[in-house]
Design an enzyme around this catalytic site. Structure first.
Site, PDB file in Angstrom:
ATOM      1  N   LYS A  54       5.896  -6.557   9.224  1.00 30.30           N
ATOM      2  CA  LYS A  54       6.062  -7.282   7.960  1.00 30.30           C
ATOM      3  C   LYS A  54       7.126  -8.360   8.112  1.00 30.30           C
ATOM      4  CE  LYS A  54       4.477  -3.530   5.047  1.00 30.30           C
ATOM      5  NZ  LYS A  54       4.798  -2.263   4.425  1.00 30.30           N
ATOM      6  N   GLN A  98       9.528   0.926   1.638  1.00 27.14           N
ATOM      7  CA  GLN A  98       8.519   1.535   2.508  1.00 27.14           C
ATOM      8  C   GLN A  98       8.367   3.023   2.194  1.00 27.14           C
ATOM      9  OE1 GLN A  98       6.713  -0.300   4.955  1.00 27.14           O
ATOM     10  NE2 GLN A  98       5.512   1.569   5.039  1.00 27.14           N
ATOM     11  N   ASP A 121       4.689  -4.811  -4.172  1.00 26.10           N
ATOM     12  CA  ASP A 121       3.721  -3.748  -3.884  1.00 26.10           C
ATOM     13  C   ASP A 121       2.820  -3.501  -5.089  1.00 26.10           C
ATOM     14  OD1 ASP A 121       3.407  -2.582  -1.427  1.00 26.10           O
ATOM     15  OD2 ASP A 121       5.135  -1.236  -1.627  1.00 26.10           O
TER      16      ASP A 121
END
Ligand code: NAD
Length: 294
Positions: A54, A98, A121
């Site tokens: 990422k 995460q 997200d």
């Protein structure tokens, strides 16, 4: 094999190029460089690889990448303090925590603490609510990827019968909402669905997000259906001791029956990070009062 194989790797590369152009435009018009903060708690090896990928893609797209790696003994209060500082930081436009988190930290509490405007997200209940009510917000990356790939193959999805297999908050439910917004007739199937094969056989578009290796069989498919396989399952490979990745769809057999199908790997997977960059650019544009170009 008669189906068109949907190349998620190539589509993702094109999408990242569009994001890069959008970043340059935002820098020119508003002097804002989008910034993505990724928070990793603990040393889960798979998560470490995701975070590294990422960060690399973020920088390639012309954005700033901020990595926060915390010990697996981190308390929920310590993580909350970091999230509050990222919420307040004007250089940060996207925050990604995460998952999974260590067991002493409540996942829901943390995801709800992220500023919804920076929730790239799309897991915050406010963004889930905006999606459910058809209002603009940040949409979870993998569902966004599925719909982008389906639209690339089919053009308009209006009026299509779609089945989403799986009802998780991170894939199944949001992808179903997105398909509804595209005017599909959506069926959400799950572990308690009776006669999944018969439900699947009606669908022009099949999205499989189950987490069960090759559960979707060729004889479940309507001939010519478009199949998007979200599943990532590690199973024993042909070579002794070697593992391989397979999806939720029996790819080889289904490719003879489907009109188009995503492979695993190389389908939805590479698209997810590209969609994270899309969301970060969209968040930065919204915060800066600019119009997003992707
Ligand atoms: P999950 O375990 O949270 O949800 C799985 C869903 O499948 C549940 O709603 C359950 O009801 C349903 N299900 C389970 N067994 C079933 C059965 N026999 N028949 C019908 N439905 C059944 O999983 P998730 O987080 O939604 O992920 C699903 C898959 O997608 C996993 O393989 C995961 O690794 C993968 N995934 C991939 C990406 C990506 O970037 N490509 C991102 C997220 C998840």
């Amino acid at each position: 094999m008669s189906a068109r194989i949907i190349d998620g790797t190539a589509f993702a590369a094109t999408l990242r190029g569009r994001v890069r152009n959008g970043v340059e435009a935002l820098v020119r018009s508003h002097g804002v460089v989008p910034g993505l903060a990724v928070v990793l708690v603990g040393a889960d090896p798979a998560s470490q690889v995701y975070v590294k990928n990422k960060a690399g893609r973020t920088v390639e797209a012309g954005m700033r990448s901020f990595e926060h790696r915390l010990q697996d003994t981190t308390t929920e209060a310590e993580l909350m303090t970091l999230i509050a500082s990222l919420n307040a930081d004007p250089a940060v436009h996207g925050i990604l925590v995460q998952l999974p988190l260590p067991k002493q930290i409540r996942e829901n509490a943390v995801l709800t603490a992220v500023d919804p405007a920076k929730d790239v997200d799309g897991f915050h209940p406010i963004n889930a609510g905006l999606l459910a009510t058809g209002k603009p917000g940040l949409v979870p990356c993998t569902p966004l990827a599925c719909v982008m790939l389906a639209k690339d193959v089919l053009g308009s999805l209006e009026g299509l019968d779609a089945i989403v297999i799986g009802r998780s908050n991170i894939v199944g439910k949001p992808v179903a909402q997105l398909l509804l917004a595209e005017s599909c007739t959506v069926t959400i199937a799950h572990s308690k669905t009776r006669d999944l094969a018969a439900v699947c056989a009606r669908a022009d578009l099949v999205i499989a997000a189950v987490g069960r290796p090759e559960i979707v069989k060729a004889d479940w498919l309507k001939p010519g259906a478009t199949v998007i396989d979200v599943g990532i399952n590690r199973v024993a490979g042909a070579e002794l001791g070697k593992m391989k990745l397979v999806g939720d769809v029996d790819f080889k057999a289904c490719a003879d029956k489907a009109g188009a199908i995503t492979p695993v790997p190389g389908g939805v997977g590479p698209m997810t990070i590209a969609c994270l960059l899309v969301n970060t650019l969209r968040a930065a544009c919204a915060i800066a009062g600019a119009t997003a170009t992707v």
